[in-house]
Design an enzyme around this catalytic site. Structure first.
Site, PDB file in Angstrom:
ATOM      1  N   GLU A  73      -5.661   6.681  17.502  1.00 34.07           N
ATOM      2  CA  GLU A  73      -5.444   5.929  16.261  1.00 34.07           C
ATOM      3  C   GLU A  73      -4.580   4.697  16.490  1.00 34.07           C
ATOM      4  OE1 GLU A  73      -6.968   6.034  13.554  1.00 34.07           O
ATOM      5  OE2 GLU A  73      -8.103   7.851  13.936  1.00 34.07           O
ATOM      6  N   TYR A 118      -1.756  -6.748  21.416  1.00 34.72           N
ATOM      7  CA  TYR A 118      -0.812  -6.247  20.412  1.00 34.72           C
ATOM      8  C   TYR A 118       0.131  -5.222  21.032  1.00 34.72           C
ATOM      9  CZ  TYR A 118      -4.034  -8.549  17.237  1.00 34.72           C
ATOM     10  OH  TYR A 118      -4.823  -9.473  16.616  1.00 34.72           O
ATOM     11  N   TYR A 156      -2.011   4.741   6.792  1.00 37.83           N
ATOM     12  CA  TYR A 156      -3.329   5.070   7.320  1.00 37.83           C
ATOM     13  C   TYR A 156      -3.235   6.028   8.513  1.00 37.83           C
ATOM     14  CZ  TYR A 156      -7.220   5.194  10.328  1.00 37.83           C
ATOM     15  OH  TYR A 156      -8.191   5.705  11.141  1.00 37.83           O
ATOM     16  N   CYS A 244     -24.267   5.604  -4.868  1.00 36.22           N
ATOM     17  CA  CYS A 244     -23.486   4.366  -4.677  1.00 36.22           C
ATOM     18  C   CYS A 244     -23.618   3.443  -5.892  1.00 36.22           C
ATOM     19  CB  CYS A 244     -23.975   3.655  -3.421  1.00 36.22           C
ATOM     20  SG  CYS A 244     -23.139   2.082  -3.140  1.00 36.22           S
TER      21      CYS A 244
HETATM   22  S1  SF4 Z   1     -25.872   2.417  -0.449  1.00 35.28           S
HETATM   23 FE1  SF4 Z   1     -25.465   0.576   0.727  1.00 35.28          FE
HETATM   24  S2  SF4 Z   1     -23.589  -0.241  -0.134  1.00 35.28           S
HETATM   25 FE2  SF4 Z   1     -23.756   1.870  -0.836  1.00 35.28          FE
HETATM   26  S3  SF4 Z   1     -22.571   3.049   0.653  1.00 35.28           S
HETATM   27 FE3  SF4 Z   1     -24.693   3.065   1.332  1.00 35.28          FE
HETATM   28  S4  SF4 Z   1     -24.879   1.319   2.748  1.00 35.28           S
HETATM   29 FE4  SF4 Z   1     -23.005   1.062   1.571  1.00 35.28          FE
END
Ligand code: SF4
Length: 393
Positions: A73, A118, A156, A244
């Site tokens: 990481e 870095y 993170y 999505c």
């Molecule tokens: S549908 Fe497209 S924009 Fe949405 S998570 Fe998958 S690759 Fe990414």
């Protein structure tokens, strides 16, 4: 040159830049749309199934040894996966556990780090290893608070270690997962920085499946690296396209919105390669400079260093360039011969040119060496990091 970045920055290209002056505002709105929250079970199933089938086989994913996870990481901060692979293998061979890392001289660690860039990460890694040995009996702590108290470990990295090494339900946000999460949630506000990322952390927290945080976090990163890429994401091959929001609403090309990049600043330097017989003068970069602790050639004017050496006429032999943060630096390279070796000092040394390659050299120093070698035909000993450069996940 002053340093300028924290250790938790991750590379990643934006979907769209916010207009200059448009800052991320703190939002109290829930950044996870109801339709996505309602689909969480199916989202988990689809992404985790995909990850089981096509997740990347990376050297640090063999087992969940916290030491290996931590080292990977830190290396992956600002350096691309492909570049990290070989470095990681060599580093683990050289420093197989936290005790050996803590006990190593800093110069050995910097030498092993050469080419990753870095170097502040290497120094922080060393300091953290010494704290882990002294305060935690050579075991990485499990709690987020203790992890984040260690040098070089921010939100993170602590989340990645806690989830991947210890299976704890901690979210992560880095360049790839930030993009995936913003698109999944259709999050339109500018991301990046602590204010812009705060809603993304909330999305990450809400979507995290507590039964499989390690696989989920790694799956998000893999999806961002190979499918939900910055430009032209492969939505038709995406395992979570059905959930999505950006995809459903036709906003994939405009999400995530990021803060505008800082404008590049050009600067010029003149480096001087001072010779005396077969020896060459190198200087150690000081505290607060980029490549702190690494060796390089003097930059003009450097009067206090060069005047006692009674140098002859300088001859320009070539040019090179390097970039560091938002600086683009053009270097003119000159050579000259010193009549005297001058007073000894801790930060300047005469070194045989042939053995220069064995030193931990700063990136500009390596480039200057290459130009001088090309013009004079002299070759220094090969270095572990010579010819490597770059950065991102
Ligand atoms: S549908 Fe497209 S924009 Fe949405 S998570 Fe998958 S690759 Fe990414």
């Amino acid at each position: 040159m002053a340093k300028g970045t924290g250790s938790e920055r991750r590379n990643g290209s934006p979907g769209r830049s916010a207009p200059r002056g448009r800052k991320a505002k703190k939002s109290t709105q829930d950044p996870v749309p109801a339709r996505l929250r309602d689909a969480r079970e199916a989202l988990h199933r689809d992404l985790l199934d995909w990850f089981r089938r096509v997740g990347r086989d990376l050297p640090w994913r063999q087992g969940s040894d916290p030491y290996r996870v931590w080292i990977s990481e830190i290396m992956l901060q600002q350096t691309q996966v492909e570049r990290v692979k070989d470095f990681f293998r060599r580093f683990i061979e050289r420093f197989p556990d936290v005790r050996q890392l803590a006990a190593a001289p800093e110069a050995d660690l910097l030498r092993a780090w050469e080419g990753l860039g870095y170097y502040r990460r290497a120094r922080q890694l060393h300091a953290a290893a010494q704290r882990i040995v002294a305060d935690h009996d050579a075991r990485l702590p499990r709690s987020m608070t203790e992890l984040r108290s260690l040098p070089g470990i921010g939100r993170y990295t602590a989340g990645a270690i806690a989830s991947i090494a210890f299976g704890l339900p901690e979210p992560i946000v880095e360049a790839n997962s930030r993009r995936v999460l913003a698109r999944l949630a259709g999050h339109e506000a500018p991301v990046g920085g602590s204010t812009g990322d705060e809603p993304v952390w909330r999305i990450a927290t809400e979507l995290l499946p507590h039964r499989a945080p390690a696989a989920w976090n790694q799956a998000l990163m893999d999806l961002g690296a190979g499918v939900c890429v910055p430009r032209a994401p492969l939505c038709t091959r995406c395992p979570v396209a059905a959930h999505c929001v950006a995809h459903a609403t036709g906003r994939v090309a405009t999400i995530p919105v990021t803060a505008p990049r800082r404008e590049a600043v050009d600067r010029d330097e003149t480096a001087v390669v001072v010779r005396r017989g077969t020896m060459v003068l190198v200087v150690r970069r000081g505290a607060g400079e980029w490549w702190e602790g690494l060796w390089d050639f003097p930059r003009l004017p450097a009067r206090r260093l060069l005047q006692p050496l009674r140098c002859g006429r300088r001859r320009v032999v070539g040019k090179c360039a390097y970039s560091v943060t938002h600086h683009r630096v053009a270097v003119t390279i000159a050579t000259c011969t010193a009549a005297r070796s001058g007073p000894r000092s801790g930060h300047a040394e005469w070194v045989s040119w042939r053995r220069l390659g064995e030193r931990a050299m700063a990136t500009p120093g390596r480039r200057i060496m290459a130009v001088v070698e090309a013009t004079t035909g002299r070759a220094a000993a090969p270095s572990a990091g010579a010819g490597r450069r770059g950065a991102g996940r």
